[in-house]
Design a protein around this motif. Structure first.
Motif, PDB file in Angstrom:
ATOM      1  N   GLU A 271      14.251 -21.111 -11.361  1.00 19.63           N
ATOM      2  CA  GLU A 271      15.531 -20.518 -10.950  1.00 19.63           C
ATOM      3  C   GLU A 271      16.676 -21.486 -11.210  1.00 19.63           C
ATOM      4  N   GLN A 272      16.478 -22.759 -10.878  1.00 19.00           N
ATOM      5  CA  GLN A 272      17.540 -23.739 -11.079  1.00 19.00           C
ATOM      6  C   GLN A 272      17.817 -23.971 -12.560  1.00 19.00           C
ATOM      7  N   ALA A 273      16.764 -23.898 -13.381  1.00 26.98           N
ATOM      8  CA  ALA A 273      16.981 -24.038 -14.825  1.00 26.98           C
ATOM      9  C   ALA A 273      17.874 -22.907 -15.351  1.00 26.98           C
ATOM     10  N   GLU A 274      17.638 -21.705 -14.832  1.00 29.24           N
ATOM     11  CA  GLU A 274      18.480 -20.573 -15.218  1.00 29.24           C
ATOM     12  C   GLU A 274      19.908 -20.763 -14.704  1.00 29.24           C
ATOM     13  N   ASN A 275      20.041 -21.270 -13.453  1.00 28.70           N
ATOM     14  CA  ASN A 275      21.372 -21.546 -12.890  1.00 28.70           C
ATOM     15  C   ASN A 275      22.118 -22.563 -13.751  1.00 28.70           C
ATOM     16  N   LEU A 276      21.394 -23.594 -14.226  1.00 31.19           N
ATOM     17  CA  LEU A 276      22.016 -24.613 -15.064  1.00 31.19           C
ATOM     18  C   LEU A 276      22.571 -23.987 -16.340  1.00 31.19           C
ATOM     19  N   LYS A 277      21.792 -23.104 -16.915  1.00 33.45           N
ATOM     20  CA  LYS A 277      22.238 -22.453 -18.148  1.00 33.45           C
ATOM     21  C   LYS A 277      23.536 -21.679 -17.905  1.00 33.45           C
ATOM     22  N   LEU A 278      23.609 -20.957 -16.772  1.00 30.21           N
ATOM     23  CA  LEU A 278      24.816 -20.177 -16.457  1.00 30.21           C
ATOM     24  C   LEU A 278      26.008 -21.098 -16.205  1.00 30.21           C
ATOM     25  N   LEU A 282      29.734 -21.489 -17.986  1.00 28.88           N
ATOM     26  CA  LEU A 282      31.023 -21.467 -17.289  1.00 28.88           C
ATOM     27  C   LEU A 282      31.834 -22.714 -17.596  1.00 28.88           C
ATOM     28  N   ALA A 283      31.169 -23.874 -17.647  1.00 26.11           N
ATOM     29  CA  ALA A 283      31.869 -25.118 -17.963  1.00 26.11           C
ATOM     30  C   ALA A 283      32.487 -25.033 -19.352  1.00 26.11           C
ATOM     31  N   GLY A 284      31.756 -24.401 -20.284  1.00 26.60           N
ATOM     32  CA  GLY A 284      32.302 -24.221 -21.635  1.00 26.60           C
ATOM     33  C   GLY A 284      33.539 -23.333 -21.624  1.00 26.60           C
ATOM     34  N   GLU A 285      33.499 -22.258 -20.840  1.00 25.37           N
ATOM     35  CA  GLU A 285      34.667 -21.388 -20.734  1.00 25.37           C
ATOM     36  C   GLU A 285      35.850 -22.140 -20.131  1.00 25.37           C
ATOM     37  N   ALA A 286      35.574 -22.975 -19.082  1.00 25.53           N
ATOM     38  CA  ALA A 286      36.647 -23.721 -18.427  1.00 25.53           C
ATOM     39  C   ALA A 286      37.275 -24.717 -19.392  1.00 25.53           C
ATOM     40  N   GLU A 287      36.479 -25.366 -20.228  1.00 25.26           N
ATOM     41  CA  GLU A 287      37.007 -26.364 -21.158  1.00 25.26           C
ATOM     42  C   GLU A 287      37.930 -25.734 -22.212  1.00 25.26           C
ATOM     43  N   LYS A 288      37.749 -24.433 -22.452  1.00 25.73           N
ATOM     44  CA  LYS A 288      38.633 -23.748 -23.407  1.00 25.73           C
ATOM     45  C   LYS A 288      40.054 -23.571 -22.860  1.00 25.73           C
ATOM     46  N   GLU A 307      34.908 -19.354  -8.677  1.00 27.96           N
ATOM     47  CA  GLU A 307      34.249 -18.411  -7.767  1.00 27.96           C
ATOM     48  C   GLU A 307      32.892 -18.002  -8.333  1.00 27.96           C
ATOM     49  N   ARG A 308      32.826 -17.746  -9.620  1.00 25.18           N
ATOM     50  CA  ARG A 308      31.544 -17.411 -10.256  1.00 25.18           C
ATOM     51  C   ARG A 308      30.577 -18.611 -10.187  1.00 25.18           C
ATOM     52  N   TRP A 309      31.149 -19.803 -10.357  1.00 21.15           N
ATOM     53  CA  TRP A 309      30.355 -21.053 -10.268  1.00 21.15           C
ATOM     54  C   TRP A 309      29.683 -21.179  -8.905  1.00 21.15           C
ATOM     55  N   GLU A 310      30.464 -21.006  -7.832  1.00 23.47           N
ATOM     56  CA  GLU A 310      29.930 -21.162  -6.482  1.00 23.47           C
ATOM     57  C   GLU A 310      28.861 -20.127  -6.178  1.00 23.47           C
ATOM     58  N   LYS A 322      26.283 -34.167 -14.611  1.00 27.04           N
ATOM     59  CA  LYS A 322      26.906 -33.902 -15.916  1.00 27.04           C
ATOM     60  C   LYS A 322      27.657 -32.566 -15.924  1.00 27.04           C
ATOM     61  N   VAL A 323      26.969 -31.508 -15.474  1.00 25.71           N
ATOM     62  CA  VAL A 323      27.611 -30.192 -15.560  1.00 25.71           C
ATOM     63  C   VAL A 323      28.765 -30.086 -14.574  1.00 25.71           C
ATOM     64  N   GLU A 324      28.624 -30.652 -13.366  1.00 26.48           N
ATOM     65  CA  GLU A 324      29.730 -30.629 -12.409  1.00 26.48           C
ATOM     66  C   GLU A 324      30.883 -31.489 -12.893  1.00 26.48           C
ATOM     67  N   GLY A 325      30.565 -32.587 -13.581  1.00 27.86           N
ATOM     68  CA  GLY A 325      31.614 -33.456 -14.124  1.00 27.86           C
ATOM     69  C   GLY A 325      32.486 -32.729 -15.128  1.00 27.86           C
ATOM     70  N   ARG A 326      31.897 -31.836 -15.898  1.00 26.31           N
ATOM     71  CA  ARG A 326      32.694 -31.078 -16.877  1.00 26.31           C
ATOM     72  C   ARG A 326      33.708 -30.178 -16.163  1.00 26.31           C
ATOM     73  N   MET A 327      33.279 -29.496 -15.103  1.00 26.61           N
ATOM     74  CA  MET A 327      34.203 -28.638 -14.339  1.00 26.61           C
ATOM     75  C   MET A 327      35.283 -29.464 -13.649  1.00 26.61           C
ATOM     76  N   HIS A 328      34.879 -30.615 -13.081  1.00 27.45           N
ATOM     77  CA  HIS A 328      35.869 -31.459 -12.399  1.00 27.45           C
ATOM     78  C   HIS A 328      36.919 -31.981 -13.372  1.00 27.45           C
ATOM     79  N   ALA A 329      36.503 -32.262 -14.596  1.00 32.04           N
ATOM     80  CA  ALA A 329      37.459 -32.760 -15.599  1.00 32.04           C
ATOM     81  C   ALA A 329      38.525 -31.699 -15.885  1.00 32.04           C
ATOM     82  N   VAL A 330      38.101 -30.429 -16.002  1.00 31.91           N
ATOM     83  CA  VAL A 330      39.068 -29.341 -16.232  1.00 31.91           C
ATOM     84  C   VAL A 330      39.989 -29.197 -15.015  1.00 31.91           C
TER      85      VAL A 330
END
Length: 409
Positions: A271-278, A282-288, A307-310, A322-330
């Motif tokens: 389940e967490q692996a699938e969550n990571l993929k999602l 989202l991080a990719g969308e945020a970086e755009k 909201e979708r992230w949470e 790593k993945v949270e760092g990408r969102m925090h950077a945006v």
């Protein structure tokens, strides 16, 4: 009358033998001729020669005791001294004397040999005693016990000493064996007590382990199992007939718990692996959204993404930074854009920046005028000092002008 070199027969039939002490009467002969008489007693002499020869051989080649040898010599000497034979009796006495010397010599040799053997036996037994006393302090119960038994067999194979010495050494030897046996008995009694205590403790640990095997409180229960394992190791070994059975129960209880936990964790990991993929999507969308050109639109879009992230849930622990760092950077980039906008549109800040710029510009102009005046007066040192001060004020002015430009002015 008849005679030979060692004897004669007179006319009365009396037989004589010649010796160093003179003639000795051998006996009387009436049954035949004088020659027959001499022949008879010469045969008796030959018989003595044979007997002495046999005795000499026995003394030299057998272990005939001195006592028996001297008795045989005495018996032959009586026959020689009885003068009942015709021949060189003095030579026979000489041979018997030499045989006595030989027996005496053999007696002394045997005595010396017995003394050497006794001393060797004493040294050997003392060595056995010393080794036994050392082994009495050993904790190598099996090897030391086997060695002590071997020492007993060696002791039995050694000749006895005089009673006092033999008894003293045997007392020390026996005492060392008894001391070792006592220590070994105490050791194994203590070991049995320790193993019984270990059995009691491990039965309690097994009971708790089995009670925990159905728990779904994964973290605390796994930690408790680690504590139980540490206590198991610290308890020592129980009796052999109990140790394996208790361990199988203890391990079996753990296996039930950890198998259930692994099954649950496997589902969670998937389940967490699938969550990571999602979340990576989202991080990719945020970086755009970067760089921020429309602050209001970027802020609204990021809020929706967050909201979708949470709502997605947890990701694997090692991938989280790593993945949270990408969102925090945006998020930081949007916050910095907001701060820049606020500074640009803040009237008070803009007024302060304009006032500071005006003051710095007036100071720079004043310094330039003072420098020109000093040079006109030929005061080079003052002019250089003012120029250094001008450099600092000019730098502050440049910085203030740059800040003022951010406000659009």
């Amino acid at each position: 009358m008849s005679s030979d070199p060692w004897g004669r027969v007179d006319e009365t039939g009396t037989v004589y033998v010649r010796t160093a002490d003179g003639e000795k009467v051998v006996g009387s002969w009436q049954a035949g001729s004088p020659d027959e008489a001499l022949a008879y007693f010469e045969r008796k002499y030959e018989g003595l020669v044979v007997e002495i020869g046999l005795l000499e051989k026995r003394v030299r080649t057998t272990d005939l005791s001195s006592k028996d040898a001297m008795a045989a010599i005495g018996h032959l000497r009586e026959q020689v001294d009885a003068h009942h034979a015709v021949g060189d009796l003095d030579a026979l006495r000489g041979r018997l004397d030499k045989l006595v010397e030989l027996v005496d010599k053999r007696r002394e040799e045997r005595k010396a040999q017995r003394a050497r053997q006794s001393e060797e036996a004493r040294q050997a037994k003392e060595a056995l005693v010393v080794e036994a006393e050392e082994l009495a302090q050993s904790d190598q119960w099996r090897s030391a016990g086997e060695r002590l038994r071997a020492l007993v067999d060696t002791w039995k194979g050694l000749p006895r000493l005089d009673r006092k010495s033999d008894d003293e050494l045997w007392h020390r030897f026996s005492h060392a064996r008894s001391a070792f046996s006592k220590r070994r008995k105490q050791h194994f009694a203590q070991l049995d007590a320790q193993r019984e205590e270990a059995r009691r403790i491990k039965e309690q640990l097994v009971g708790e382990a089995e009670a925990l095997s159905g728990s779904t409180d994964w973290g605390p229960t796994a930690a408790r199992y680690r504590d139980l394992m540490a206590q198991w190791k610290a308890a020592g070994r129980a009796q052999r007939e109990h140790e394996e059975e208790l361990w199988n129960r203890f391990r079996g209880a753990q296996d039930v718990f950890f198998a259930a936990r692994s099954s649950v964790f496997a589902e969670r990991d998937a389940e967490q692996a699938e969550n990571l993929k999602l979340k990576e999507e989202l991080a990719g969308e945020a970086e755009k959204l970067l760089p921020v050109t429309d602050l209001k639109a970027a802020r609204a879009a990021f809020r929706q993404l967050n909201e979708r992230w949470e709502a997605i849930g947890h990701v694997p622990r090692d991938a989280r930074p790593k993945v949270e760092g990408r969102m925090h950077a945006v998020e930081r980039a949007i916050q910095e854009a907001e701060e820049a906008e606020w500074r640009r549109t803040n009237p008070e800040a803009r007024a302060r920046a304009a006032g500071l710029t005006g003051q710095l510009q007036a100071a720079v102009d004043k310094l330039k005028g003072q420098i020109e005046q000093a040079r006109a007066q030929g005061n080079t040192a003052k002019a250089e000092k003012l120029e250094r001060e001008l450099e600092g004020r000019q730098a502050l002015l440049d910085q203030a002008l740059k800040g003022l430009q951010e406000f659009g002015g």
